[in-house]
Design an enzyme around this catalytic site. Sequence first.
Site, PDB file in Angstrom:
ATOM      1  CG  ASP A  49      -1.835  -1.093   1.408  1.00  0.00           C
ATOM      2  OD1 ASP A  49      -3.043  -0.865   1.332  1.00  0.00           O
ATOM      3  OD2 ASP A  49      -1.378  -2.235   1.595  1.00  0.00           O
ATOM      4  CB  THR A 121      -5.280  -3.699   2.522  1.00  0.00           C
ATOM      5  OG1 THR A 121      -5.192  -2.524   1.719  1.00  0.00           O
ATOM      6  CG2 THR A 121      -3.937  -3.971   3.161  1.00  0.00           C
TER       7      THR A 121
HETATM    8  N1  LIG Z   1     -13.412   0.470   8.779  1.00  0.00           N
HETATM    9  C1  LIG Z   1     -14.104   0.007   7.753  1.00  0.00           C
HETATM   10  N2  LIG Z   1     -15.373  -0.428   7.929  1.00  0.00           N
HETATM   11  C2  LIG Z   1     -16.082  -0.929   6.889  1.00  0.00           C
HETATM   12  N3  LIG Z   1     -15.565  -1.032   5.665  1.00  0.00           N
HETATM   13  C3  LIG Z   1     -14.324  -0.607   5.442  1.00  0.00           C
HETATM   14  C4  LIG Z   1     -13.529  -0.067   6.467  1.00  0.00           C
HETATM   15  N4  LIG Z   1     -12.329   0.264   5.951  1.00  0.00           N
HETATM   16  C5  LIG Z   1     -12.388  -0.064   4.644  1.00  0.00           C
HETATM   17  N5  LIG Z   1     -13.574  -0.574   4.341  1.00  0.00           N
HETATM   18  C6  LIG Z   1     -13.962  -1.213   3.139  1.00  0.00           C
HETATM   19  O1  LIG Z   1     -12.842  -2.094   2.972  1.00  0.00           O
HETATM   20  C7  LIG Z   1     -12.583  -2.439   1.648  1.00  0.00           C
HETATM   21  C8  LIG Z   1     -11.266  -2.058   1.122  1.00  0.00           C
HETATM   22  O2  LIG Z   1     -10.670  -1.193   1.950  1.00  0.00           O
HETATM   23  P1  LIG Z   1      -9.121  -1.048   1.914  1.00  0.00           P
HETATM   24  O3  LIG Z   1      -8.658  -0.946   0.525  1.00  0.00           O
HETATM   25  O4  LIG Z   1      -8.827   0.137   2.738  1.00  0.00           O
HETATM   26  O5  LIG Z   1      -8.509  -2.316   2.543  1.00  0.00           O
HETATM   27  S1  LIG Z   1      -8.906  -3.081   3.848  1.00  0.00           S
HETATM   28  O6  LIG Z   1      -9.399  -4.357   3.340  1.00  0.00           O
HETATM   29  O7  LIG Z   1      -9.888  -2.347   4.616  1.00  0.00           O
HETATM   30  O8  LIG Z   1      -7.687  -3.275   4.648  1.00  0.00           O
HETATM   31  C9  LIG Z   1     -13.733  -1.873   0.966  1.00  0.00           C
HETATM   32  O9  LIG Z   1     -14.760  -2.808   0.982  1.00  0.00           O
HETATM   33  P2  LIG Z   1     -14.698  -4.403   1.107  1.00  0.00           P
HETATM   34  O10 LIG Z   1     -13.426  -4.900   0.512  1.00  0.00           O
HETATM   35  O11 LIG Z   1     -15.876  -4.822   0.341  1.00  0.00           O
HETATM   36  O12 LIG Z   1     -14.804  -4.776   2.558  1.00  0.00           O
HETATM   37  C10 LIG Z   1     -14.086  -0.639   1.834  1.00  0.00           C
HETATM   38  O13 LIG Z   1     -15.321  -0.215   1.473  1.00  0.00           O
END
Ligand SMILES: Nc1ncnc2c1ncn2[C@@H]1O[C@H](COP(=O)(O)OS(=O)(=O)O)[C@@H](OP(=O)(O)O)[C@H]1O
Length: 392
Positions: A49, A121
């Site tokens: 990242d 991630t």
């Molecule tokens: N704190 C928190 N709560 C809920 N959802 C969140 C949060 N942080 C990131 N996201 C969601 O996480 C996915 C990708 O985020 P990132 O690229 O930052 O990576 S990570 O997986 O969170 O580490 C992406 O969705 P999904 O991969 O579908 O879970 C974001 O929408």
Amino acid sequence: MASSPLIMRLVSASVAVSNRASGIIRDIMKSGNLGIVEKGKNDLQTEADRSAQRCIVASLHKRFPEVAIFGEEALDPSEKIPAEFLEHESDEYVLKQECPEYLRNVADEDVVIWVDPLDGTAEFTQGFLDHVTVLIGIAVKGNAVAGVINQPWYNYQNPDKPLGRTIWGVMGLGGFGFLREVPPKDKLIVTTSRSHSNMLVTETVHSLNPNEVVRVGGTGHKVLLLIEGKVHAYVFASKGCKKWDTCAPEAVLHAVGGCLTDLHGIKMNYAKDVQRQNTGGMLATLMNEEDHRGIVAKIPELAKDAMEQSSPAPELDFMGAKFGQNPQRGSNSEEKSNIPIGSNKVPSEEKKQAVDQSAVSPTPSTDSQGTTSSKSSQLSDSVQKETCTTKL
Ligand SMILES: Nc1ncnc2c1ncn2[C@@H]1O[C@H](COP(=O)(O)OS(=O)(=O)O)[C@@H](OP(=O)(O)O)[C@H]1O
Ligand SMILES: [Mg+2]
């Protein structure tokens, strides 16, 4: 020769830099030294990242010093960037495309670039490598108008084919770098978070009576499923998604005639002074405005009450069309030379298929057919299948 309009130069630079960032991410995975840091609850950061963001932000900033760029990772702006992280090239194919009229005179100060150097991630650290994408979204006056989604491990199961792909799109020009299939007409397939789920996220998905739920990582990856016709809707009843997660995917969706809104049906604002979180939750479809609003109407009040109402982006005069009325839609191919989605040069048969797709009217199912994943106990009876792709 006069130089291309700013937007096309930004997109062509972003395509090139996303490829370099993608290579950096693959190299770090190969090295096995991920350098994982916990930023918060269920929120990880890795060396991939960090390095990918250094590469993207430094490369774009060097070439477009007056354009605001926001990346997901909080890094020291004074740190020295290795020379091999700097991408100086542009994608020539992008530069050959005609800039839509309404974007021809955009000035530096109208633009904000939102960068998620590694979307998904959590999945990256768990080995779900095809869920990972690099996202570079370009907003003009708060509207997501152009974006790049790079998928570093595309084709990983097919070593005879090149590894990785770059999808890009400009609203009014079209979307490039992928194949679209018409999604099944007789059922509703919904995708949502795999690693950030909770009761509200799950219940909101089930309230749509989907026949199938696809739980995969990353906003970029889920929007790829949408534009390729593998799912009908992406629903996320959470305030956790941020502007850098949604700007590029939303722009690519706009380029092919889709939309992304909060759960109240309000479109996102990507101006530089907006709050970073998408506190209204999120709904993405490749449907026309009426069908998209039909899905919004099915979102339960409980979920809407739990989400805030987003402050919408100011209306951009998009060739006389308003939100959801983007007339562009069509078909595309992985081959760059093929017809872009959204092009007005779409063959009539492809156009017809795409229009049929927009008329999808989901048939609710009442029988439980069993499920395929460990999350099956959370599924309502109407869900026939829940899937999650396999690890590398
Ligand atoms: N704190 C928190 N709560 C809920 N959802 C969140 C949060 N942080 C990131 N996201 C969601 O996480 C996915 C990708 O985020 P990132 O690229 O930052 O990576 S990570 O997986 O969170 O580490 C992406 O969705 P999904 O991969 O579908 O879970 C974001 O929408
Ligand atoms: Mg992200």
